[in-house]
Structures are given as structure tokens and as C-alpha cells.
Write a protein that holds these residues in place. Structure first.
Motif, PDB file in Angstrom:
ATOM      1  N   ILE A 189       2.697   6.033  -5.765  1.00  0.00           N
ATOM      2  CA  ILE A 189       2.480   6.083  -7.215  1.00  0.00           C
ATOM      3  C   ILE A 189       1.164   6.784  -7.529  1.00  0.00           C
ATOM      4  CG2 ILE A 189       2.086   4.681  -9.287  1.00  0.00           C
ATOM      5  CD1 ILE A 189       3.943   2.577  -8.085  1.00  0.00           C
ATOM      6  N   ALA A 190       0.151   6.567  -6.646  1.00  0.00           N
ATOM      7  CA  ALA A 190      -1.164   7.174  -6.860  1.00  0.00           C
ATOM      8  C   ALA A 190      -1.171   8.671  -6.558  1.00  0.00           C
ATOM      9  CB  ALA A 190      -2.204   6.469  -6.003  1.00  0.00           C
ATOM     10  N   GLY A 191      -0.052   9.186  -6.078  1.00  0.00           N
ATOM     11  CA  GLY A 191       0.043  10.625  -5.833  1.00  0.00           C
ATOM     12  C   GLY A 191      -0.402  11.070  -4.457  1.00  0.00           C
ATOM     13  N   LEU A 192      -0.448  10.123  -3.500  1.00  0.00           N
ATOM     14  CA  LEU A 192      -0.867  10.497  -2.151  1.00  0.00           C
ATOM     15  C   LEU A 192       0.236  11.212  -1.379  1.00  0.00           C
ATOM     16  CD1 LEU A 192      -2.867   7.284  -1.144  1.00  0.00           C
ATOM     17  CD2 LEU A 192      -3.742   9.436  -2.049  1.00  0.00           C
ATOM     18  N   GLY A 193       1.472  11.000  -1.797  1.00  0.00           N
ATOM     19  CA  GLY A 193       2.604  11.723  -1.227  1.00  0.00           C
ATOM     20  C   GLY A 193       2.718  11.616   0.273  1.00  0.00           C
ATOM     21  N   SER A 194       2.864  12.771   0.945  1.00  0.00           N
ATOM     22  CA  SER A 194       3.080  12.789   2.383  1.00  0.00           C
ATOM     23  C   SER A 194       1.871  12.301   3.171  1.00  0.00           C
ATOM     24  CB  SER A 194       3.432  14.211   2.834  1.00  0.00           C
ATOM     25  OG  SER A 194       2.380  15.111   2.512  1.00  0.00           O
ATOM     26  N   GLN A 195       0.714  12.240   2.536  1.00  0.00           N
ATOM     27  CA  GLN A 195      -0.491  11.784   3.231  1.00  0.00           C
ATOM     28  C   GLN A 195      -0.421  10.307   3.608  1.00  0.00           C
ATOM     29  OE1 GLN A 195      -3.257  13.250   0.071  1.00  0.00           O
ATOM     30  NE2 GLN A 195      -4.378  14.119   1.805  1.00  0.00           N
TER      31      GLN A 195
ATOM     32  N   PRO B 261       0.820  -1.227   0.000  1.00  0.00           N
ATOM     33  CA  PRO B 261       0.000   0.000   0.000  1.00  0.00           C
ATOM     34  C   PRO B 261       0.846   1.267   0.000  1.00  0.00           C
ATOM     35  CG  PRO B 261      -0.050  -1.039   2.155  1.00  0.00           C
ATOM     36  CD  PRO B 261       0.615  -2.005   1.234  1.00  0.00           C
ATOM     37  N   LEU B 262       2.039   1.203   0.606  1.00  0.00           N
ATOM     38  CA  LEU B 262       2.913   2.378   0.641  1.00  0.00           C
ATOM     39  C   LEU B 262       3.366   2.748  -0.768  1.00  0.00           C
ATOM     40  CD1 LEU B 262       4.575   4.457   2.232  1.00  0.00           C
ATOM     41  CD2 LEU B 262       6.384   2.756   2.428  1.00  0.00           C
ATOM     42  N   VAL B 263       3.858   1.761  -1.512  1.00  0.00           N
ATOM     43  CA  VAL B 263       4.364   2.016  -2.861  1.00  0.00           C
ATOM     44  C   VAL B 263       3.228   2.451  -3.794  1.00  0.00           C
ATOM     45  CG1 VAL B 263       5.419   0.957  -4.893  1.00  0.00           C
ATOM     46  CG2 VAL B 263       6.328   0.467  -2.617  1.00  0.00           C
ATOM     47  N   ILE B 264       2.117   1.723  -3.752  1.00  0.00           N
ATOM     48  CA  ILE B 264       0.986   2.068  -4.612  1.00  0.00           C
ATOM     49  C   ILE B 264       0.436   3.442  -4.242  1.00  0.00           C
ATOM     50  CG2 ILE B 264      -1.329   1.426  -5.367  1.00  0.00           C
ATOM     51  CD1 ILE B 264       0.888  -0.381  -6.428  1.00  0.00           C
ATOM     52  N   GLY B 265       0.418   3.744  -2.948  1.00  0.00           N
ATOM     53  CA  GLY B 265      -0.057   5.047  -2.506  1.00  0.00           C
ATOM     54  C   GLY B 265       0.800   6.179  -3.037  1.00  0.00           C
TER      55      GLY B 265
END
Length: 438
Positions: free
Chosen positions: A38-44, A32-36
Motif C-alpha cells: 500500500i505504501a508503494g514499495l512494490g517489488s522491493q 508488513p507485506l500488505v502495508i508495504g
């Protein structure tokens, strides 16, 4: 787009652990960290993960002190007489052992807490399985099948959420699903019987006389014989019974309602003082059983990061909405059946909170348009619970896997095969006994 990222996280995670390319711990955190990212969630991503950890913190504390408490009792010898009695009853017959496991797991599961069921059943049965050289996989499968059924009692997780989400009367809901639960428990016992016949064929029946039982009892391994407390058997039994009564009936009949995590924390502190007055012995108990507890806690906290990123980012909600949208309107006349089928992947891919509080209201609103009541949809949504406890998002399964030492992927395949029978029984009962038109 959020739904696509969410599906990608779940599919990639399952692929990694099923193919043994990565451990569940690393997959729960890194996928989930990597996909997050990549999905543009960044610091969130960090904040989402922290929110998830906070959400599972009580779940992590509960097994920590439950493991320490029951570990202490095992070391002190509380379960030795029970193991001895079981050996006398089963007479070395694997069939009787497995059927006994199914009955014990079903009875203990009435408290609605999977961690407690796992600790009690495993504490009692693992020594028997080891002595008879039986497969731990069977123990892990039977425990989860029984708990999947009993978890539907009104004080269990899914049913309580259904009642809250759809504002249903719990007595009526229970009356509709109870016949199916009885049939499903009968199915679990049948599974235990089938597996028992296979184990009996593999191992045979060991005719154990008193000398054999005594010899096997002498081989009972403890981490340190100096820590056994046979004279404390009855005080330890009384303390454990008090804990179980408060756990199951707390808040009823004038008894105080104490959270399970706090209850076991207090129980462990009392048990330490009761059995081990020497500080060094107390430290030794914590060292012996703390390692097992640490393994479980790390998995639960890792699952918290996984769930936190899915839930806080909105991926879980997007997945739920997509599941509802994918169903064609032409199936409106069979909406309860649609709900039952959707609930299987829905409760596996999502937490109970996410599915029942987020997705179920949408399914109920849609069903209302086709003439189905909220109760119909609520009953139908329980069907997917046949598979829910196989989900990597369920914290206590890591405790079960740790105690039995079985591989998660292999366990999911084995348990999933038998869970299909539970699913079909729930589905049939929904129509026959639940009054839900298909």
C-alpha cells in the motif's frame, strides 16, 4: 510518511495478536507485506523481506540445534536427577519452586543469550511445574523478567551496541548500571515470591516424602522409554558443561571463541553419536524434537521478514527520528529522563540495532546541546530494556512461548505488568547510582 507507515505496521500487528484475530506467524508476515505494498514499495518488499531473513538466520540456527540438543538430553534422562533434587528441596512448595526459578534464570542468564537461558531453565523446571500442576505462565514471566535484567551485561546485546554507538568505556558504564541490576534482580525474586504465595494458596504445599518423589519420578513422561540412557548421565553432563563453559567463557582464558549456533550444532552431533549408535534411533530423536524446533524457526524467520521490511524501507529510522522530534525543546533540561522514557517504546517497537545504532546517537547529540554527556544518555537508554524482551521482534521469545505453551498476548500483559517495576527501579537507579541528573 515512512514513520506513519511504520507505526501502522506495529500497531496493526499488536492489535491482531492481542485480540487473537490472527496468529503471530501470519501477522508477522502479512501485516508488513500488505502495508508495504500500500505504501508503494512494490517489488522491493520481497528484497526487504529477504534481507531481514538473512539477518535473523544465525538466530534461527541457534535455537534449532539448541532445541535438538537439549531435547536429546531430556529424552536421554540428563535432567531427571535435577528434577528429583529440586522436588526434594522444594518439598512440593510452589513458593520455593518460583523463587528457585528466578534464581536459576538469573544465574543462567549471565551468558547474555536468551535462547540458552530459555532452554536450560525450561528443561529443568517444566517437569516440576507439570508435576505440581503450577501455571506455565509464571515460568514464562519469571524467565523473561530475569533475562531482561541480565541482558544488560557488557557482552549482552543492548549494552554492546550502546558502547559501540557512543564510544563509551564499558567498565564505567557497567559500574553505573550494576547497582540497578542488583535491585532489579531482587525485584524479580520478589515477583516470584508474590506469585509463589498465590500459587501456594491455590495449590497448597504438598509434603513429599521419598515414596512420593519416587512415585512422581515414575510418572516422568518420555517420548520413548527405549531412548532413555541413564548410564550416559555423567558423559552427557560433562558434554553439556563443556558446551556451557565454551558458550559463556569462549574467547577468554585462551579458550576458543565458537559461535553459539556452531557450538550447539557440534554438540548435537557428538551427543547423537555418544548416546545413539543406531541410525534409526538417531532419526527418531530428530523426528521427536524436530517438530518443536520447526515451530520456533518459522516464527524467527517470520520476524525476519517483519524486521526486514521495517529496517530496509527506512521505516525504523523514520520512527526513531520522529520519536526524537516529538519531544519539545522545553524538556531539554530533563533530557536523560526523556531518553529513558523514549527508550521504552523505542526498544519495544524497534530492534536493538535500529534503536541503539540509529536513534541513540541522535538523542546523545541533542543531549550534548543541553549539557549532558554521552555516558549520561547511554545510561539513561538502558532503562527501556525492562520492556524490550516483550517485543515480537525478539526471536527467542517464540522458543519460550512454544516450550511453555502460553499465549503471546496474555504473556505480554502479565509480564508487562511486572516489568513496570523493573522500569521504575532502572529509572531510580539511573539517578541515585548512575550519576545521571534528571
Amino acid at each position: 510518511m515512512l514513520a506513519i507507515w511504520g507505526y501502522l505496521i506495529v500497531v496493526l500487528f499488536m492489535a491482531l495478536i492481542m485480540t487473537k484475530k490472527a496468529t503471530p506467524f501470519t501477522s508477522l508476515i502479512l501485516v508488513p507485506l500488505v502495508i508495504g505494498l500500500i505504501a508503494g514499495l512494490g517489488s522491493q518488499v520481497g528484497q526487504f523481506g529477504l534481507a531481514g531473513i538473512k539477518g535473523v538466520a544465525p538466530t534461527a540456527v541457534m535455537p534449532l540445534f539448541a532445541i535438538l540438543y537439549f531435547g536429546l538430553m531430556i529424552t536421554a534422562g540428563l535432567f531427571d536427577p535435577l528434577v528429583r533434587s529440586i522436588l526434594k528441596v522444594v518439598k512440593g512448595d510452589p513458593l520455593k519452586v518460583l523463587v528457585g526459578t528466578a534464581v536459576l534464570a538469573s544465574v543462567v542468564s549471565v551468558d547474555g543469550d536468551g535462547s540458552t537461558t530459555t532452554m536450560i531453565v525450561c528443561s529443568a523446571m517444566i517437569p516440576v511445574y507439570k508435576r505440581l500442576n503450577m501455571k506455565m505462565m509464571d515460568l514464562a514471566v519469571i524467565v523473561i523478567l530475569a533475562n531482561s535484567v541480565m541482558n544488560l551485561l557488557p557482552w549482552g546485546g543492548p549494552t554492546a551496541r550502546i558502547i559501540a554507538a557512543l564510544h563509551l568505556e564499558e567498565g564505567e558504564l557497567l559500574r553505573r548500571i550494576l547497582p540497578g541490576m542488583f535491585l532489579a534482580i531482587a525485584w524479580v525474586i520478589c515477583v516470584a515470591w508474590i506469585r509463589g504465595l498465590q500459587e501456594r494458596k491455590r495449590l497448597g504445599v504438598k509434603e513429599l516424602d521419598e515414596d512420593d518423589i519416587a512415585a512422581m519420578d515414575a510418572t516422568l513422561t518420555h517420548e520413548d522409554d527405549e531412548l532413555q540412557r541413564p548410564k550416559m548421565l555423567w558423559p552427557n553432563f560433562a558434554l553439556t558443561m563443556i558446551l556451557m563453559v565454551l558458550l559463556v567463557f569462549g574467547g577468554m582464558y585462551g579458550m576458543p571463541k565458537i559461535p553459539a549456533a556452531v557450538l550447539f550444532e557440534i554438540g548435537f552431533a557428538v551427543a547423537l553419536l555418544l548416546n545413539y549408535r543406531n541410525v534409526k534411533d538417531q532419526q527418531k530423536i530428530i523426528e521427536i524434537h524436530g517438530a518443536n524446533a520447526l515451530q520456533v524457526i518459522t516464527m524467527v524467520l517470520a520476524a525476519g521478514i517483519f524486521m526486514g521490511i521495517l529496517n530496509e524501507s527506512g521505516m525504523s529510522q523514520a520512527i526513531g527520528e520522529s520519536l526524537a522530534r516529538w519531544v519539545p525543546s522545553s524538556l531539554g533540561g530533563q533530557w536523560p529522563l526523556v531518553t529513558a522514557i523514549v527508550s521504552a517504546p523505542g526498544t519495544f517497537l524497534l530492534s536493538n540495532d535500529a534503536f541503539y545504532l540509529g536513534v541513540l546517537p541522535i538523542l546523545a547529540q541533542t543531549g550534548e546541546q543541553y549539557g549532558f554527556s554521552a555516558m549520561d544518555i547511554g545510561v539513561a537508554s538502558t532503562v527501556g530494556q525492562a520492556f524490550h524482551l516483550l517485543s515480537p521482534l525478539v526471536g527467542f521469545i517464540y522458543l519460550l512461548l512454544n516450550l511453555t505453551g502460553v499465549d503471546m498476548g496474555a504473556w505480554q500483559r502479565q509480564a508487562g505488568k511486572w516489568a513496570c517495576g523493573t522500569f521504575l527501579i532502572f529509572l531510580m537507579s539511573m539517578y541515585v547510582f548512575g550519576g545521571v541528573p534528571l
